[in-house]
Every structure is written in C-alpha cells, then in structure tokens.
Scaffold this active site. Structure first.
Site, PDB file in Angstrom:
ATOM      1  N   GLY A 148       0.834  -1.203   0.000  1.00  4.61           N
ATOM      2  CA  GLY A 148       0.000   0.000   0.000  1.00  4.61           C
ATOM      3  C   GLY A 148       0.864   1.246   0.000  1.00  4.61           C
ATOM      4  O   GLY A 148       2.015   1.218   0.449  1.00  4.61           O
ATOM      5  N   CYS A 149       0.324   2.353  -0.500  1.00  7.62           N
ATOM      6  CA  CYS A 149       1.113   3.578  -0.624  1.00  7.62           C
ATOM      7  C   CYS A 149       1.491   4.142   0.747  1.00  7.62           C
ATOM      8  O   CYS A 149       2.642   4.505   0.990  1.00  7.62           O
ATOM      9  CB  CYS A 149       0.368   4.611  -1.456  1.00  7.62           C
ATOM     10  SG  CYS A 149      -1.343   4.899  -0.945  1.00  7.62           S
ATOM     11  N   TYR A 150       0.517   4.216   1.652  1.00  9.75           N
ATOM     12  CA  TYR A 150       0.839   4.737   2.989  1.00  9.75           C
ATOM     13  C   TYR A 150       1.849   3.831   3.695  1.00  9.75           C
ATOM     14  O   TYR A 150       2.798   4.333   4.320  1.00  9.75           O
ATOM     15  CB  TYR A 150      -0.424   4.875   3.836  1.00  9.75           C
ATOM     16  CG  TYR A 150      -1.383   5.963   3.409  1.00  9.75           C
ATOM     17  CD1 TYR A 150      -0.995   7.306   3.371  1.00  9.75           C
ATOM     18  CD2 TYR A 150      -2.704   5.675   3.072  1.00  9.75           C
ATOM     19  CE1 TYR A 150      -1.891   8.309   3.010  1.00  9.75           C
ATOM     20  CE2 TYR A 150      -3.604   6.675   2.707  1.00  9.75           C
ATOM     21  CZ  TYR A 150      -3.203   7.984   2.681  1.00  9.75           C
ATOM     22  OH  TYR A 150      -4.088   8.968   2.326  1.00  9.75           O
TER      23      TYR A 150
END
Lengths: 337, 337, 337, 337
Positions: A148-150
């Site tokens: 995931g990006c976060y």
C-alpha cells in the site's frame, strides 16, 4: 520480456504503462479490462496516443497471450483474489497491487476487509513487495504483493529505528497526507474538483485498512509487536504522500546518531535518500520518481520522522517495476531513474 | 465607532478591511503603512476599489486621526512593540496581531523571539484575545493580543478535555496543515507558486514559535503544565488550517461522553461547531467564516481531535473583530455571520 | 557525447537536466551559473540528489571543460548574447534558449527588447530551432535558437494552413493560457502563490515579445506577411500552454479536409498529434512530454485551432533535446518518449 | 420578506443561501429539492450548520409555504419550465436561473436545447435579468430570467461599444475561461479532481448554448444583428470567469476615448469597475463579490476587452439578489457589498 496488466484503466496503470514503455527490457503485450470492452488503451488515456496503441482484452486467464512472463494485477481488493490464482496456474508470475495478498494471517484480512479470503494458498506464497526489506524473498517469488502507498511511506523510515531498538514499538503516531489520485479514478462527490480543491481533511480516522498492514509488516521485520495510530488526510494536489511520524525515543543516542543509523541501514539503496539536519522532504521533490526521501529530528522525548513519496510511483507502479527488476534479475533501478 | 489599522498591507489586513466594511457599527478612519507612502488602499488591493478609497498614512501615533477608538495593529513581531505603547498612550485601545503581547513571561518571549522585550508593562496589561476562554478579561481590556492561527486551532479543542482531566496534559501531538497565506505576503522562493503548488511539506519541526504560545495559554486556563509536540505543514491552498491532535486518553469515559464534554464546555459559543460521530472537519467548510469546527474520536489509548479554521478569519481578522465586539459591548457575532 | 548547460538554475534547466540524464547518448559535463558560486546542482534542486552531483562552475568560456561538444545556454535575453559568441569561438555548438537569436532582423529585436543587438554575426548564423519546420537547417547549424514557448504552440498549428492558403494570413487571433512556470523562477509579487492560485488573468495585452517572433517565423516559412493578435494569460497550474487560435477561413475546403491537410503536412512527425473531430487537446495530456496536440474546427467563417504543449518540454527543454538529436544525427525522438 | 429556493442543492444555491442570510430585508422560508427528501439543508451543505437549519421540502407548488413573495428557481434547463408557470399561478414572483426563459424566440431555444418549449406564455412575460441593461423592465416583472454566467461577462463589456457604433457587430471573438464550479455539482469523469487539476482545456467549441444568448441579448439592446464566436475553457480553479473579447475597431476614436465611453455608459452602476490604462482584471479580485471588472485596449485594428466576474455571484446568485433588489424596490446593492 513480455508483460501484461490486468486492470488497465486505473490511474496507477497509466503510470505503470508509462514506466514500462521506458523500460529497456520489457514489452507490454496484454492490457486486460473489466467492463470497457476492447478499445485501444489510448482511447481511455489519450495521453498514450502514439506511445502505445494496444487494444484492451478481457480479464480471463485465456485472454492473456502466451509468452507473457509477468502480469501486473491492478484490480481492486476482493476482485483480485478471484483472478490471481488462475493467472498463476497458467505459469505467469504476478505482482498484485490490491490488498488481497498483503497479510499473512487471513483473519486479519477478513476483519478489515469484511469478506472471507478465497485464496489462502496464495496468501501463503505471496511475498510482500518492499525490496528494501524483502529483497531476497522477492527474487524467487511467483506472487509478489505490491505494498500500500501509505505503508511504503511509513515502514521505510520506521524499520531501521525499530530494528535497532531506538524507538518504542508501540504508541507510534503516523499522520499522512496524500494527493487525490490516491483515492482512485472513480467519480464521486468526494473526488469532485470543487470538493477537493482548496480543502484539506482527514478521513477513516482510526479505521483505515493500511493500519494493520503497517503493523504486521513492521512486526514481521523487527520481531516484536508494533502499534501505530494512523490518520490519513486528503490534500489538494494530484499526487504525493507526506507522512509525519512521531515515535517515542528510546535510549540515549542523539539525533545525529539516529540519522547515521538510518543511513547505514540503507547504505546502497538506490531509492532511499536521507536528508541532512535542517532539511525536510517535500513531495514535489519526489514527484514522478521512485525515491523515498526521509528526514529525522529528535524533539524532546519524540523522534519525528518525515517521509515523502510519489504515491503512484514508489507507492504503487514504480515499486512494482522495482519488484519486477528484482524478480527477473535486472538491475534494480533499471527504467526507474 | 471609528477604527484604524496599523499595518494595512498584510493579507490579514485585507480580510480585516472586508470584515469591517460589512460591520454595521464601525467605520474605518485610518490605515497606516510602513513604507508605501500614502496610496489609496485600493491601489494596493485592487479588489477594494469602490468599497473603500481611504488613502494610507504613516504609522506614527500622530498619524492616527482623533476620534479613533480602536486600532488593529497588524505589524510584524518585534516591530509591533515599538508602536503599541505609544498608541495606548494616546488613549486608543489596541488589538495587536503580532506575537509581541501573547506571553505573560518576557523570558519565554525572549527565548523564542531572540530579542529583549521592550514593553514589559504592555505585556502585563495585555489580555489574550481568545473570547471563548478569556471573554471576561477582554471586556475591559485596553490591549488585546490576538492569538496565533495555529494556537486558535489547537487550544479550542484541547482546553475542555484538559480542564476536565480527560486527557494527559503532556505528550500531546499537534500536526497542523496550513494554507500558504499563513506565510504572509512577502515574495520569497518559499512562497513562489511553483514551489508551493502540488507540494506538501513540514517546516520548523520542533522549533515553531507557536509551541510555547499553545503551552502557556493552555497551562494558564487549565492550571497545570502542558507539553505539546507541534509540527506545522504547508499545504497547496490559499487558506485554512486543519489541526490533527493526538492526546493520551485518561479515565474511562467513552467517545460519546467526551464529545458531550466538548459540547457542554461550549454550550452557547457562536463560532464553535462540534461534529457528530463519523463526521470530520473540512477546511473548505469554514473558509471565509469565523467558525472553528471540531471532531473527536477515541482510538485505542488516544483521543484524536480534528479542528478546522480559516487562518485569516478565526485565525486572525475574524477573531479580532470578535474581540472588538466583546470589548465594545456589541453582540459577539455582529458582522461575522 | 559531452554536453553542458550555461544557466543551470532556471526551471527549464532542471527539466533539461532530467531529460539529459535519461538520454542514452549524452553525459552532462558542465553546469554554469551566474551568481551562485560552485554548489553541487543538487543543493539548488534537491530533487536531483542521487541523480547528478556535479558541482556548478562559472559562465566564462574557460569554465567550460574541454571535450564539451554542445552547450545549452539558458541565460536570460540580453545576457545570452554576451556569452554565446565566445562559446562558439571555442568550437562548441550552442542551443540558445533566450530570444537573442530568434530574429533575423536586428531592428525587430531592438524594437521589442529595447537594446541594441551586440552579436549581429551570430544572428545571421542562427537557425530557428523548430525541427518540424527547419529540420534541414538545424542539422548543420552551430548555433540553434530554441523557440519561445508560445510561438511553438502557435506556429505548429498555423503553418500548414497558411502554407496551403486555407486561412487568411492577417487577422489571426491567438489567445494563449500558460502555467506559472512560464514566468520563471524569480520570486516576485506576481509569482506569489496567493496571487496566482485561484486566479486567471491576461498580461502584456498587445505588447508581448513573442508576437513578432510568431509573425516573423510564420512569414519566413509561408512566404507572406503574417499578422497575429496575441494575448497571453496566466492560469493557476505549474505547466502547460493551451493556445486557442482564431483564423479566417479561406476557400471552400470543409473541416475534415482541413484536418487532413494538417495531418498530411506532418505525416511522420514524432511529436505532433492531430485530434479527430470532437476531440480537444488538454494540457494535462501533454504534461512531461514533448508532444504538441492539435485540434481543428470550422465555425462559421473561422477556423479554430487548439494546441497544447508542456511549456517546459516541447516549449523549451524537450525542444532543445530534439534539436540536439537533429544536430548530432541521433534518432530524433531519442530520450524523449 | 419571505423568499424560497426551488433547487436548493446546486452549488449556486449554496452561494445564494449565504447571500440571502446576510441580506437585511429577507428571510429564507422554503428550500425545495428534487430527490433528496427532507433533510435539513445543513446536512447537504455542512458549512451552513448554525447559519440555517431549515428542512428541505418537495418542489410542488403546494410545498411552497404561503407568504413567500419570491422564488429563486435553480433547477436545470428543461426541468425549470415545468415548474415555473405553476409557481407563478400561485402569485409568487420568480427569478429563474435556467436557460428556459432567456430567449424571446422559442425556435432559438428549441434549436439549441433540442426540446420544444412548453411554456411559450412564460417566455413572453420573462424579462432578462441583467439590471445594467434591463433595469426598468425588471422592476415590474413577475418572471425574471437570470442570465448565463458567460453572457454576463460578455454582454456587459460589449454593449456600450456596440451601442455607440465603436466596434463591428459581427466577427466578435469571445474566449472565456471558467472555474470548475461552472460545470455544476454532478460527479463525472470531467469533474474529477485529477482530471481538472493542472489542466486547461476548451470545450463545446462552436456549439456552446450561451452563444445564441449573447447574440440575442446584444441584438435586442443595440438594435442590430450581432455575431460572436464563443469558446469556453475550463481552468483549474473553483470559481471565476475571465472573458477575453476581440472586436473589430470602427471609427477613429482612440483607446482612451473608448475607455471613457465605457465609463460614461455605466456612470452610476454599483457593480461595474472599469480599469485604467495598463491595468487588467484578475478573477481573484472579484471572487466572492458581485463586481464585473472590465479593461479595454486598442491593438491594431482590434479592441480587446477583458472582463472578470465570479461565476457564482455576478454570474448567478449575486445577480439574482441584485434582480430581487430591483424588483422589490430595495437599494440595488443591498446585501451585496
């Protein structure tokens, strides 16, 4: 090498196509879409005209042409796990962008995604695709789960300090700010220009699904339970994530010693840049790059880490290309600088 | 009633002029500027043409026309304290926008602003201009110190919970995001459109001067030492502040009980709006208003507060008009709704 | 091949450096700056860290290392012509970004730039660097004058129709909208974020210096006097130019015939994309690319042309790399797709 | 006086509500919505909380409470004409925001809107609500048709020059740039933040429905056929319209004489501001105001007019309040400064 994308109409797929077109060792041979029929991809993304005119196909395994060695699957969570095992059975290696293969423990998945996991076998095989922490495992993997990006923006700065016991593993606060592309391409009231522009807001306070991903991956790499308070925000910009991380300082090492720890944990990493004292990351300085810029400050009893990535590159498509490079023995930064 | 503004060329002065023009009880009779000579204010801010054509004057006390009852002083810190005592001696009441009169203790001022305070008498007289917490003191004050924008967004949500002992007074983390107007009107590389647009970044990590202001005011109102970790960020938008506050939960009261505490602390406040469960503040919903929108969530051991204000209104000029209304016995929301 | 940049701190130089780093046939060996001393370029543009760490040098010809075959000169107009002839005398070929070498006639230059031209020899040698119209001349040129950003967006759509006599050469209206990077990196009130954001405005109405450049180049290529009314506007975005061009229709050819004329004028051009009926260019679709997207509509007696470019790429640095490719016999699109 | 809004969920209705709340002579007694049921309006627009808590009602005439003297109808074209005659029959006066009552000639309406007009009676009664040109007619009107946003920005600068015979009535080019709120509140791909942000584009080239509105109204006021080429553009900002108008100069009067003509045509208009030589309108200078700022330049054979309005205020809701003030004998600028 021939590669394909299943889910070609997402924003992150547009970025992926651009990166792959520039990559000297691969050729895009397949673009699968869910509902759009078989338009040329440049009809969906006119910016691609002249660059690639491949017509789209369906998503079924038999739609994937023979000779494709790697599929990037950019389908949404819950959809992805219906296709991935069938792609794998055809002998194609897969880099999956959804959350479906990010958790070792299916009960965590089921708790946060509210559905039963239909491919527990795949879950076991899947390797978490963060090369800085899982490089060896990625090399031989048939299924890589793109992070995931976060989590990318959070795990990379925290892992070294946790591993070395320099911050407490619980009571970590992660305050992240993301551009709107992170919300995807769907047209909703929340993505309307006039709702996002000149506005900043938090969302999913205490309930965002990247929380358990951050905790589980960090726990796996540092060998202890990790607890984060994660709050995502939507900022009025296309792309970029800035994460501001507040961890409790442990031990007596000073700011410069901690900075040295960060640097020496990532001595040869092509995409990690540690800021010097007095410098802070800016999302604009990593836009359109695969870099993760990190700063560190000690303030009172807290270590404050800042990290900046491009959510569509290091937070998604660039990371996937980096994973591909590792999986297939290319130079890790090939096509990414 | 006649009022004036000393420092008429700041962004916040433009907002102040617009608010005062709409206020039914006051007339702007004086606009003092530092270096610009005596242009009409509409030459500096063309948006004011037809609305006010008053020529600007100098900043000396004798430049202020007789009959002016109140001066808004929007000069920078360190400059303001050279003018304020001289304005006061002419019998004018003052609302000062700088940091020069916000601290009771001159040593705190001197530590953070790196100069000796030249008006310790004024410091003693000054009342902190946050009507929700200092209403009684403001009524009779001759010198009101208008709060900093970040402190407004931080103190209002925290004060009730600290006062009632529902969160720990130390280890409070405040992660604030501000629009660019908060940086003022000076043209610098940092304020260049192409540096700010499509970018988010932190600045002054661990060193921002609003930190001691937040701590001292909260300590004064709740009667105990308060410690905050404050990190400001610059977001790509004109105006608005969103503060995300992480405090440690104390006691057993649940989320809804805490929300009720917030509401009952501010039962009649015209400008405080408490969000219900599941709702979060958005800066756009307070733009051009004097509202402070607040939400509260309990997540694990943390209470997460979010607040949104318009930094130029509730964080500066609207707050000043609210202070004026209190000082002169007007209805508190007059001209502000 | 070794190349250098004289004027390395401009926004367009940052783009140029990124393009050159990705170009497989060149190496950056020199970065000259006016006043900044000799910092590494990554201190000026932190986004370049890890990508290039070359220290900057002075601007004098002797600062340019031996072996450099090509200099990109990104100095401002009036400054450039003091350096270019001296660089040329050292046997280096030059691509100049300023307006100093764009006019054949020094009196036109002097009328619009208000100074005498100090290098009339250079003016004679210089070739206008728009490969679509001057490819043959560029191949052997020692001095190429890189076009203005607005002229690129205007000349490319107009030239075919003027050449074929399908629109009147006078009474052409050009209404252009540019992102803020077109104004350069200087911090002024006009480039302040809060002045540009949420604002659109025209500037230099009837007086912009790109007017004579458009007229002279078109006249040179189509063999008749050309008159344009050119109005530039500043739009709240980083980059991109959209030009809306209103020319008077001549003859009886219909819209589709004119569109075919456009396409057949540029049959093999790698960077010209002609839109089909019903499609319009969008600046976002050319951002970070060297494309010029063009649409054509016939409305009443007018032919309406729309063109979109990235002002920093096709309008400056990408164009320069394309010129370099032509000058040195590389494939024209090398490093640009 | 009691007023209501039929179509309360549009962006322009939010602006209208804010303006009416501040207006000293009216009270909002009715908010009609199409599909949303009967929520409080502050549930739809949380920014209105504390300001107005009125629940919404249906759209039927019987849903409008007795005592309402004026209805603002902000329904879409084609829908509006089904309701307006029925509201009128209840004795309520109406200001309609749609295009349904803007044309005298139903065949023009039918040609551009592709449906038969179902209320030709209403069409005859309706007065075009541009007070600067139709003030006398508006005073006694029962049905006022609020102008389109682009027409306001175009008609106001052109009317004086056409009327005085100073520009040719045909071959007028209008190049308009609008913020995204002009496209309404519907969530579509075209209104997605990531499609609008960092992008400028034209749309409806040669086919926009405001073209005949501009032509018919100007013809009606100046007494001759008028022909405009109108091209709208979408700029990355919330609100504001800048129109750049190129008309052919007629006669020998110079620039300053034309400017004087403009000024003396609108000698007492509260909302028209004519710029001096060298000044140009900026949309930001009219944001949140009812002003129309206009500049004029003579360039060669062309007169170039620039005008700036806030599309939601002078281009919609502010204009409607101005119309209301005229209709009911209030001071024309009441509640609008």
């Amino acid at each position: 090498m021939k590669v394909g994308i299943a889910g070609a109409t997402a924003y992150t797929s547009l970025e992926l196509i651009k990166l792959l077109l520039r990559h000297p060792r691969v050729e895009i041979s397949y673009l699968g879409v869910r509902r759009e029929g078989s338009p040329r991809i440049s009809e969906i993304f006119p910016s691609l005209r002249r660059l690639i005119e491949l017509p789209c196909s369906g998503l079924e395994p038999e739609d994937v042409p023979k000779g494709v060695d790697l599929l990037f699957v950019t389908l949404p969570p819950k959809v992805s796990m219906n296709y991935v095992p069938r792609y794998l059975r055809r002998g194609v290696r897969v880099i999956d962008f959804s959350a479906d293969y990010r958790f070792k423990d299916p009960t965590v998945y089921e708790k946060w995604y509210k559905v039963s996991h239909t491919d527990p076998e795949g879950l076991k095989r899947a390797v978490y695709g963060l090369p800085e922490l899982y490089r060896k495992e990625i090399i031989g993997a048939s299924l890589v789960s793109n992070p995931g990006c976060y989590p990318v923006s959070t795990i990379l700065p925290l892992a070294p300090l946790l591993k070395k016991g320099l911050v407490e593993p619980t009571d970590i606060i992660v305050d992240s700010k993301s551009g709107v592309s992170g919300r995807g391409r769907e047209a909703t009231e929340a993505s309307h220009y006039c709702e996002c522009n000149e506005n900043i807001e938090a969302y999913s306070v205490g309930t965002h699904r990247h929380t358990p991903e951050i905790e589980e991956v960090l726990a796996d790499r540092v060998g202890m339970r990790v607890k984060v308070y994660f709050t995502p925000h939507l900022a009025p910009m296309d792309r970029g994530i800035l994460s501001t991380i507040y961890a409790r300082h442990k031990g007596s090492a000073g700011e410069e010693a901690l900075r040295v720890t960060l640097k020496s944990f990532y001595p040869e990493e092509p995409f990690i840049r540690i800021k010097e004292a007095g410098e802070f990351p800016r999302t604009k300085e990593v836009t359109n790059t695969n870099f993760c810029d990190i700063s560190l400050n000690v303030v009172g009893e807290r270590v404050i880490l800042l990290s900046a990535i491009d959510n569509l590159i290091k937070g998604a498509s660039g990371e996937a290309v980096q994973n591909m490079n590792v999986m297939f023995g290319f130079e890790e930064a090939l096509g990414l600088l």
